[in-house]
Design a protein around this motif. Structure first.
Motif, PDB file in Angstrom:
ATOM      1  N   MET A   1       0.836  -1.196   0.000  1.00  0.00           N
ATOM      2  CA  MET A   1       0.000   0.000   0.000  1.00  0.00           C
ATOM      3  C   MET A   1       0.872   1.247   0.000  1.00  0.00           C
ATOM      4  SD  MET A   1      -3.083  -0.882   2.684  1.00  0.00           S
ATOM      5  CE  MET A   1      -1.964  -1.188   4.062  1.00  0.00           C
ATOM      6  N   GLN A   2       0.280   2.353  -0.373  1.00  0.00           N
ATOM      7  CA  GLN A   2       0.943   3.639  -0.239  1.00  0.00           C
ATOM      8  C   GLN A   2       0.455   4.274   1.064  1.00  0.00           C
ATOM      9  OE1 GLN A   2       0.230   7.292  -2.808  1.00  0.00           O
ATOM     10  NE2 GLN A   2       2.311   6.767  -3.441  1.00  0.00           N
ATOM     11  N   VAL A   3       1.398   4.564   1.963  1.00  0.00           N
ATOM     12  CA  VAL A   3       1.066   5.022   3.307  1.00  0.00           C
ATOM     13  C   VAL A   3       1.724   6.371   3.564  1.00  0.00           C
ATOM     14  CG1 VAL A   3       1.113   4.471   5.763  1.00  0.00           C
ATOM     15  CG2 VAL A   3       0.994   2.620   4.082  1.00  0.00           C
TER      16      VAL A   3
ATOM     17  N   LEU B   1       7.201  -0.264   8.030  1.00  0.00           N
ATOM     18  CA  LEU B   1       6.341  -0.325   6.853  1.00  0.00           C
ATOM     19  C   LEU B   1       7.147  -0.629   5.594  1.00  0.00           C
ATOM     20  CD1 LEU B   1       3.984   2.702   7.556  1.00  0.00           C
ATOM     21  CD2 LEU B   1       3.393   0.277   7.717  1.00  0.00           C
TER      22      LEU B   1
ATOM     23  N   HIS C   1       5.674  -1.835   1.895  1.00  0.00           N
ATOM     24  CA  HIS C   1       4.792  -0.721   1.558  1.00  0.00           C
ATOM     25  C   HIS C   1       5.585   0.454   0.978  1.00  0.00           C
ATOM     26  CE1 HIS C   1       1.447  -2.694   3.506  1.00  0.00           C
ATOM     27  NE2 HIS C   1       2.111  -2.771   4.652  1.00  0.00           N
ATOM     28  N   GLN C   2       4.895   1.314   0.261  1.00  0.00           N
ATOM     29  CA  GLN C   2       5.469   2.581  -0.185  1.00  0.00           C
ATOM     30  C   GLN C   2       5.141   3.627   0.876  1.00  0.00           C
ATOM     31  OE1 GLN C   2       3.671   3.243  -4.062  1.00  0.00           O
ATOM     32  NE2 GLN C   2       5.433   2.343  -5.090  1.00  0.00           N
TER      33      GLN C   2
ATOM     34  N   ASN D   1      11.439   2.866  -1.869  1.00  0.00           N
ATOM     35  CA  ASN D   1      10.010   2.979  -1.588  1.00  0.00           C
ATOM     36  C   ASN D   1       9.684   4.110  -0.616  1.00  0.00           C
ATOM     37  OD1 ASN D   1       9.029   0.971  -3.260  1.00  0.00           O
ATOM     38  ND2 ASN D   1       9.220  -0.633  -1.711  1.00  0.00           N
TER      39      ASN D   1
ATOM     40  N   GLU E   1      -3.549   4.919   0.860  1.00  0.00           N
ATOM     41  CA  GLU E   1      -4.451   3.869   1.325  1.00  0.00           C
ATOM     42  C   GLU E   1      -4.513   3.811   2.843  1.00  0.00           C
ATOM     43  OE1 GLU E   1      -3.886   0.251  -1.515  1.00  0.00           O
ATOM     44  OE2 GLU E   1      -2.203   1.647  -1.811  1.00  0.00           O
ATOM     45  N   ARG E   2      -3.514   4.380   3.486  1.00  0.00           N
ATOM     46  CA  ARG E   2      -3.518   4.559   4.936  1.00  0.00           C
ATOM     47  C   ARG E   2      -2.788   5.869   5.231  1.00  0.00           C
ATOM     48  NH1 ARG E   2      -6.154   0.706   4.060  1.00  0.00           N
ATOM     49  NH2 ARG E   2      -6.224  -1.321   5.157  1.00  0.00           N
TER      50      ARG E   2
ATOM     51  N   ASP F   1      -4.584  -1.984   9.907  1.00  0.00           N
ATOM     52  CA  ASP F   1      -5.498  -2.783   9.096  1.00  0.00           C
ATOM     53  C   ASP F   1      -6.757  -3.211   9.845  1.00  0.00           C
ATOM     54  OD1 ASP F   1      -3.945  -2.641   6.782  1.00  0.00           O
ATOM     55  OD2 ASP F   1      -2.708  -4.328   7.407  1.00  0.00           O
TER      56      ASP F   1
END
Length: 332
Positions: A1-3, A20, A25-26, A54, A78-79, A233
């Motif tokens: 996900m992109q956070v 992360l 994750h990104q 990332n 996304e978060r 999550d």
């Protein structure tokens, strides 16, 4: 996900970002690199994050509304993990306006960004300080938190109220995390354990407030990160049938959790443990209670355990041992 991680150059933000990235994750990190404490430490944290392909960093202030709006417009997060804040209970007594700009306006711009971008979940940092003069222990999320004793605590409670409003009005899922006295390597130099280590190794006297009659629920950084990542999550869902006439109960997609070690340690025991970790004896100056301070913090973590199957458990001896090892390698 992109956070999105706000406060990515800060103590908790750095470790959360690192975790992360390790999970694949990104991470888009944001920080204004203010000089509340030594900027070189923040830059050292960033230097360990930036080689990762990332990780992307933006040096901006969350109180800058156009800049934050542009940040959200140019990404599809996304978060969002909102950890940026002006920290420090005692600093807030003499510098109140800084807390309004950072903790109130900064959180507002993040909420607006999440709202307009329809972010699936906002996780944000609150604090055990919201419990204020609460005398019931351990502190539970359903306890009333109407008597803060510092402006810092008041802004953190305000953040919880602001988040609930956005959850209720706009259906934005939000989760607040009440952190309890976080410590560890690469931590904040304004925290007592960090100041104590510096003075003890220099042979200087440390100030011990309320004559040592204080206790804190010291929580190791790795446990905090584990809690944040798990909660990320665990997206709260709206429930129109949920009663709203009790503290921390809401029909909105909104949640609050304590993250603490649920084992308060007396200040004198803490000092003795730090002495053992550093291998030096502390010189003490016993002083009265400080304005804005509280006698004890003690986390009830049952709600966190039920929600994500985790409760912090790193012992103080283990955590301070790791801190002492890092401190000597970094500063000496």
């Amino acid at each position: 996900m992109q956070v999105l991680v706000t406060g990515a150059a800060g103590f908790i933000g750095y470790y959360v970002s690192q975790r992360l990235l390790a999970l694949g994750h990104q991470v888009v990190g944001v920080d204004n690199l203010n000089d509340y404490y030594e900027v070189s430490l923040k830059q050292a944290r960033l230097a360990q994050l930036e080689p990762n392909s990332n990780f992307t960093f933006h040096g901006l202030d969350l109180a800058d509304r156009p800049a934050v709006a542009q940040l959200f417009a140019s990404h599809r997060f996304e978060r969002v993990i909102h950890l940026a804040a002006q920290a420090g209970v005692r600093y807030s007594i003499d510098n109140p306006m800084v807390y309004a700009d950072s903790n109130l306006v900064g959180t507002m711009t993040v909420l607006e960004g999440c709202r307009h971008s329809q972010v699936p979940h906002l996780v944000y940092a609150s604090s055990s300080s919201v419990y204020g003069l609460n005398e019931k222990v351990p502190f539970a999320e359903a306890d009333a938190v109407d008597h803060p004793v510092s402006l810092y605590a008041a802004t953190k409670k305000a953040n919880e109220l602001m988040a609930h409003t956005y959850s209720h009005l706009y259906g934005l899922p939000t989760t607040g995390l009440r952190f309890f006295t976080v410590y560890g390597p690469m931590g904040r130099p304004d925290m007592a354990y960090f100041k104590f280590a510096r003075k003890m190794l220099a042979g200087e006297t440390i100030e011990v407030f309320n004559h040592g009659d204080l206790s804190r629920d010291f929580t190791y950084i790795d446990d905090i990160v584990e809690g944040v990542v798990r909660v990320m999550d665990a997206i709260p869902a709206a429930d129109p049938q949920r009663r709203c006439d009790q503290p921390n109960h809401s029909s909105a997609p909104y949640a609050l959790f304590n993250i603490g070690n649920h084992q308060p340690v007396g200040l004198m025991t803490f000092i003795e443990t730090l002495e053992q970790a550093l291998g030096v004896k502390a010189k003490l100056e016993l002083l009265p209670m400080q304005p804005g301070d509280v006698y004890t913090t003690y986390a009830d973590t049952e709600q966190l355990q039920q929600a994500v199957g985790f409760s912090p458990d790193t012992s103080l001896a283990e955590g301070l041992g790791r801190f002492a090892q890092w401190y000597r390698s970094y500063y000496l």
